[in-house]
Motif scaffolding. Structure first.
Motif, PDB file in Angstrom:
ATOM      1  N   SER A   1       0.824  -1.206   0.000  1.00  6.43           N
ATOM      2  CA  SER A   1       0.000   0.000   0.000  1.00  6.43           C
ATOM      3  C   SER A   1       0.860   1.259   0.000  1.00  6.43           C
ATOM      4  CB  SER A   1      -0.921   0.014   1.226  1.00  6.43           C
ATOM      5  OG  SER A   1      -1.862  -1.034   1.156  1.00  6.43           O
ATOM      6  N   TYR A   2       0.519   2.160  -0.908  1.00  9.12           N
ATOM      7  CA  TYR A   2       1.165   3.466  -1.002  1.00  9.12           C
ATOM      8  C   TYR A   2       0.105   4.529  -0.743  1.00  9.12           C
ATOM      9  CZ  TYR A   2       4.979   0.829  -3.082  1.00  9.12           C
ATOM     10  OH  TYR A   2       5.996  -0.080  -3.292  1.00  9.12           O
ATOM     11  N   TYR A   3       0.322   5.378   0.248  1.00  7.05           N
ATOM     12  CA  TYR A   3      -0.704   6.314   0.703  1.00  7.05           C
ATOM     13  C   TYR A   3      -0.509   7.696   0.077  1.00  7.05           C
ATOM     14  CZ  TYR A   3      -2.025   2.823   4.135  1.00  7.05           C
ATOM     15  OH  TYR A   3      -2.464   1.663   4.735  1.00  7.05           O
ATOM     16  N   LEU A   4      -1.626   8.276  -0.358  1.00  7.44           N
ATOM     17  CA  LEU A   4      -1.625   9.613  -0.939  1.00  7.44           C
ATOM     18  C   LEU A   4      -1.479  10.655   0.163  1.00  7.44           C
ATOM     19  CD1 LEU A   4      -2.059  11.323  -3.567  1.00  7.44           C
ATOM     20  CD2 LEU A   4      -4.502  11.330  -2.990  1.00  7.44           C
ATOM     21  N   THR A   5      -0.651  11.678  -0.103  1.00  7.46           N
ATOM     22  CA  THR A   5      -0.454  12.767   0.853  1.00  7.46           C
ATOM     23  C   THR A   5      -1.151  14.038   0.347  1.00  7.46           C
ATOM     24  OG1 THR A   5       1.598  13.518  -0.191  1.00  7.46           O
ATOM     25  CG2 THR A   5       1.785  11.819   1.503  1.00  7.46           C
ATOM     26  N   LYS A   6      -1.179  15.057   1.191  1.00  6.77           N
ATOM     27  CA  LYS A   6      -1.840  16.312   0.825  1.00  6.77           C
ATOM     28  C   LYS A   6      -1.149  17.019  -0.335  1.00  6.77           C
ATOM     29  CE  LYS A   6      -3.746  17.134   5.437  1.00  6.77           C
ATOM     30  NZ  LYS A   6      -3.757  18.022   6.633  1.00  6.77           N
ATOM     31  N   ASP A   7       0.154  16.745  -0.527  1.00  2.62           N
ATOM     32  CA  ASP A   7       0.861  17.399  -1.630  1.00  2.62           C
ATOM     33  C   ASP A   7       0.832  16.579  -2.922  1.00  2.62           C
ATOM     34  OD1 ASP A   7       2.578  15.354  -1.049  1.00  2.62           O
ATOM     35  OD2 ASP A   7       4.279  16.602  -0.489  1.00  2.62           O
ATOM     36  N   GLY A   8       0.033  15.511  -2.936  1.00  2.00           N
ATOM     37  CA  GLY A   8      -0.137  14.731  -4.160  1.00  2.00           C
ATOM     38  C   GLY A   8       0.903  13.659  -4.378  1.00  2.00           C
ATOM     39  N   GLU A   9       1.810  13.488  -3.440  1.00  2.00           N
ATOM     40  CA  GLU A   9       2.807  12.416  -3.531  1.00  2.00           C
ATOM     41  C   GLU A   9       2.290  11.174  -2.792  1.00  2.00           C
ATOM     42  OE1 GLU A   9       5.634  12.575  -5.255  1.00  2.00           O
ATOM     43  OE2 GLU A   9       5.223  14.639  -5.881  1.00  2.00           O
ATOM     44  N   TYR A  10       3.004  10.065  -2.949  1.00  2.00           N
ATOM     45  CA  TYR A  10       2.630   8.817  -2.274  1.00  2.00           C
ATOM     46  C   TYR A  10       3.775   8.371  -1.369  1.00  2.00           C
ATOM     47  CZ  TYR A  10      -1.448   8.210  -5.299  1.00  2.00           C
ATOM     48  OH  TYR A  10      -2.643   8.370  -5.917  1.00  2.00           O
ATOM     49  N   PHE A  11       3.429   7.824  -0.221  1.00  2.00           N
ATOM     50  CA  PHE A  11       4.462   7.287   0.660  1.00  2.00           C
ATOM     51  C   PHE A  11       4.060   5.887   1.097  1.00  2.00           C
ATOM     52  CE2 PHE A  11       1.406   8.691   3.774  1.00  2.00           C
ATOM     53  CZ  PHE A  11       1.571   7.843   4.862  1.00  2.00           C
ATOM     54  N   LYS A  12       5.052   5.088   1.467  1.00  2.00           N
ATOM     55  CA  LYS A  12       4.824   3.720   1.935  1.00  2.00           C
ATOM     56  C   LYS A  12       5.054   3.706   3.438  1.00  2.00           C
ATOM     57  CE  LYS A  12       5.654  -0.874   0.036  1.00  2.00           C
ATOM     58  NZ  LYS A  12       5.737  -1.694   1.218  1.00  2.00           N
ATOM     59  N   SER A  13       4.025   3.351   4.191  1.00  2.00           N
ATOM     60  CA  SER A  13       4.176   3.321   5.646  1.00  2.00           C
ATOM     61  C   SER A  13       4.990   2.096   6.040  1.00  2.00           C
ATOM     62  CB  SER A  13       2.815   3.277   6.338  1.00  2.00           C
ATOM     63  OG  SER A  13       2.156   2.069   6.038  1.00  2.00           O
ATOM     64  N   LYS A  14       5.900   2.290   6.988  1.00  2.00           N
ATOM     65  CA  LYS A  14       6.745   1.181   7.434  1.00  2.00           C
ATOM     66  C   LYS A  14       6.195   0.625   8.740  1.00  2.00           C
ATOM     67  CE  LYS A  14      10.942   2.837   5.173  1.00  2.00           C
ATOM     68  NZ  LYS A  14      12.340   3.284   5.362  1.00  2.00           N
ATOM     69  N   LYS A  15       5.899  -0.681   8.726  1.00  2.00           N
ATOM     70  CA  LYS A  15       5.389  -1.339   9.917  1.00  2.00           C
ATOM     71  C   LYS A  15       6.347  -2.457  10.320  1.00  2.00           C
ATOM     72  CE  LYS A  15       0.534  -0.225   9.309  1.00  2.00           C
ATOM     73  NZ  LYS A  15      -0.845  -0.701   9.483  1.00  2.00           N
ATOM     74  N   PHE A  16       6.326  -2.786  11.594  1.00  2.10           N
ATOM     75  CA  PHE A  16       7.211  -3.844  12.089  1.00  2.10           C
ATOM     76  C   PHE A  16       6.904  -5.165  11.379  1.00  2.10           C
ATOM     77  CE2 PHE A  16       8.376  -7.181  15.184  1.00  2.10           C
ATOM     78  CZ  PHE A  16       9.741  -6.922  15.239  1.00  2.10           C
ATOM     79  N   ILE A  17       5.603  -5.452  11.232  1.00  3.43           N
ATOM     80  CA  ILE A  17       5.177  -6.640  10.480  1.00  3.43           C
ATOM     81  C   ILE A  17       4.211  -6.172   9.403  1.00  3.43           C
ATOM     82  CG2 ILE A  17       3.971  -8.847  10.557  1.00  3.43           C
ATOM     83  CD1 ILE A  17       4.852  -9.155  13.438  1.00  3.43           C
ATOM     84  N   ASP A  18       4.614  -6.329   8.143  1.00  2.76           N
ATOM     85  CA  ASP A  18       3.762  -5.913   7.031  1.00  2.76           C
ATOM     86  C   ASP A  18       2.789  -7.035   6.672  1.00  2.76           C
ATOM     87  OD1 ASP A  18       4.134  -3.285   6.249  1.00  2.76           O
ATOM     88  OD2 ASP A  18       6.051  -3.742   5.294  1.00  2.76           O
ATOM     89  N   PHE A  19       1.562  -6.612   6.316  1.00  8.56           N
ATOM     90  CA  PHE A  19       0.538  -7.579   5.900  1.00  8.56           C
ATOM     91  C   PHE A  19       0.221  -7.350   4.432  1.00  8.56           C
ATOM     92  CE2 PHE A  19      -3.913  -8.575   5.042  1.00  8.56           C
ATOM     93  CZ  PHE A  19      -3.960  -9.904   5.431  1.00  8.56           C
TER      94      PHE A  19
END
Length: 606
Positions: free
Chosen positions: A572-590
């Motif tokens: 999952s890549y999340y949309l930000t307010k400036d129109g870019e996408y970021f990938k959230s880093k989790k200890f255990i990814d699902f």
């Protein structure tokens, strides 16, 4: 737009403003793309898998090897022509030779391998690099001062400007055939050239008579499709690729119609095999009670089993009616062949709505006047893409769906429509339905604070739908949106109550299913599957279908599918307010995709 001084109604920008934005956006992406390429190639080299080297870095023996190959296999196939900017080139790799008084071009044949073995295992040099190194031998007698590598992209998206709602089948076929035969490359839309220093844009803009905003300096090899050849060469190395899998098939001992007589079925490709649909169609062909088969065809693979089964049905005396959409972009030629093949086999072929593409995915099997079975899906009847596209396919004997399917095909045949009970279609009602459900969710949220909207689509660009989301979000209605591709919705403009999460899931498989789900204040949920993305072309200019899943078991399945998508973090890549996408880093990814793939091993059949 620039020539006609038009303004884009969605953005308010004129043509030059849009072109500038497009150039800046593409330039950032190109930089990211070639940075990623460099990292991947470096990792492959470090792990001893393969290496792409510059010509000047080759060992003496390697240079001899590739130079001999050049003389033997390449030199005679390279032809020098006087450069004429109006002369169209279909080559994806071209050399521009700049002389004092005249320029020349060498179009490299597209069938040439872009990667050349150096004589040392798993070590390659790029074809363009090799040609450049041997340029003096090719250009003997010419006074060349500068050499560039370039590629030209042409507009091939010619409009269907011959359409008329009253056009008969024979005239339509004639016009479509003429369109396909005469749709060649049109105006230049982009020029790319290799330049590590990003110099030369003004030169190429002047050379082709373009705006500089249509010229891109590329910091690496042009046309990265050459990577496909490397993938095919090394795809047998299991540590480099995702493990292969086989989607679950229908249990051979179980008649699918007998199953559907008891309850409906919902499957998800490719975790469930496309063979389920082929089984459904094959059962219809072999059932003596089948009187008619009707279905829509948008994109099929070559030598399609679906087409073969429809021909087999016609040979058995079953009435086969197919709506073949001839305007499936760049599949027009193939679909003309499919239509002719079906007609020759005795099937009745319709071309649907003359103005709106028929993009709906529906198949109806009739057993007499009223009884039947229907399949409705989010993806094409294509066995190849069904192995890598994630889609939903719903099968039912429920009379409410069957009745609506009968009406849908009657409408496509021009017999009119008295209204559907469950189905909703575009271009007339689908957008209105979505906006109405958002409004109802908003009202329930304002009353008890418990409503929510979930949508999963390939694109969200329709202004009316986006404005409907904005209106609801300003009042606090939560939205959870999965938009794999283009998303024109902006975050952070609906005030302090805004609760919108937009993410794109990009993983091993291509996310293609379209799902709309509306949860109301009383805890009830409506879940729909559809062939339509939330794009203006789908909602206003295509014949699409959306259908609610009303039965309890398939509805529970859809709820679980939605929860899995919402839970996904690995892809999952999340949309930000400036129109870019970021990938959230989790200890255990699902990963939703990998979870479903692992579950295949637990079962043998559907």
């Amino acid at each position: 737009m620039i020539n006609k001084n038009r303004v884009d109604k969605r953005t308010g920008f004129n043509g030059m403003e849009l072109l500038s934005i497009i150039y800046e956006f593409n330039s950032r992406n190109i930089t990211k793309q070639y940075q990623a390429l460099a990292l991947v190639l470096e990792e492959l080299r470090e792990k001893g898998i393969f290496e792409i080297r510059r010509y000047e870095d080759l060992e003496f023996s390697e240079k001899n090897h590739v130079n001999d190959f050049f003389k033997r296999e390449i030199a005679d196939k390279l032809k020098i022509h006087e450069f004429l900017p109006e002369q169209k080139t279909m080559s994806n790799l071209n050399f521009l030779l700049c002389g004092k008084d005249k320029n020349y071009t060498i179009p490299v044949p597209n069938d040439m391998n872009r990667i050349i073995e150096t004589g040392i295992p798993n070590t390659f040099v790029m074809l363009g690099d090799l040609i450049y190194a041997n340029m003096a031998d090719i250009t003997t007698g010419l006074d060349i001062e500068q050499v560039y590598v370039y590629r030209v992209t042409y507009d091939k998206n010619k409009k269907y400007d011959f359409l008329d709602p009253n056009m008969g089948d024979s005239e339509y076929l004639e016009k479509m055939t003429d369109y396909v035969n005469n749709r060649g490359p049109r105006k230049i839309t982009r020029v790319e050239f290799y330049s590590p220093e990003h110099k030369g844009r003004s030169f190429f803009a002047g050379l082709f008579g373009l705006s500089k905003k249509s010229v891109y300096a590329i910091p690496g090899p042009l046309d990265l499709k050459f990577l496909d050849k490397l993938f095919k060469r090394y795809k047998n190395q299991s540590k480099l690729i995702f493990p292969s899998f086989q989607g679950l098939e229908w249990k051979p001992s179980q008649n699918i119609f007998e199953y559907l007589n008891r309850k409906s079925l919902l499957v998800q490709y490719p975790y469930d095999s496309f063979d389920v649909f082929l089984n459904f169609l094959r059962t219809a062909v072999n059932d003596s009670r089948t009187t008619a088969i009707q279905m829509t065809i948008y994109r099929t693979e070559k030598n399609s089993q679906v087409v073969k089964l429809l021909k087999e049905a016609a040979a058995k005396g079953i009435e086969v009616k197919t709506v073949v959409e001839l305007r499936a972009r760049f599949d027009e030629d193939h679909n003309l062949d499919v239509a002719e093949e079906l007609k020759q086999a005795g099937c009745k072929v319709y071309y649907g709505d003359r103005l709106n593409k028929v993009h709906a995915k529906i198949c109806l099997v009739r057993q007499g006047k009223s009884k039947g079975y229907v399949q409705i899906g989010t993806g094409n009847y294509n066995a190849v893409t069904a192995k890598v596209f994630s889609d939903i396919s719903f099968y039912t004997h429920n009379q409410r769906y069957v009745n609506d399917a009968v009406k849908f095909f009657e409408e496509l045949e021009g017999k009119g429509n008295t209204g559907f009970e469950l189905l909703v279609t575009s271009p007339n009602d689908l957008k209105r339905m979505i906006l109405r459900k958002i409004k109802k969710s908003t009202q329930d949220y304002l009353r008890d604070g418990k409503a929510e909207v979930f949508m999963k689509v390939n694109g969200l660009t329709d202004v009316d739908v986006i404005n409907g989301i904005y209106r609801a979000a300003r009042l606090g209605l939560p939205f959870r949106l999965i938009v794999r591709g283009p998303c024109s919705l902006k975050l952070g403009i609906c005030g302090e109550k805004e609760d919108i999460v937009v993410k794109s899931i990009v993983g091993e498989l291509l996310e293609h299913s379209r799902i709309y789900s509306f949860t109301y204040g009383n805890g009830s949920t409506e879940t729909w599957i559809s062939s339509a993305d939330l794009m203006t072309r789908n909602l206003d200019r295509r014949v699409e279908i959306a259908v609610p899943i009303v039965e309890s078991q398939p509805k529970k399945q859809m709820s679980k599918i939605i929860k899995m998508y919402l839970r996904d973090s690995a892809n999952s890549y999340y949309l930000t307010k400036d129109g870019e996408y970021f990938k959230s880093k989790k200890f255990i990814d699902f990963s939703a995709q990998q979870t479903w793939l692992r579950r295949i091993k637990w079962k043998k059949y559907i």
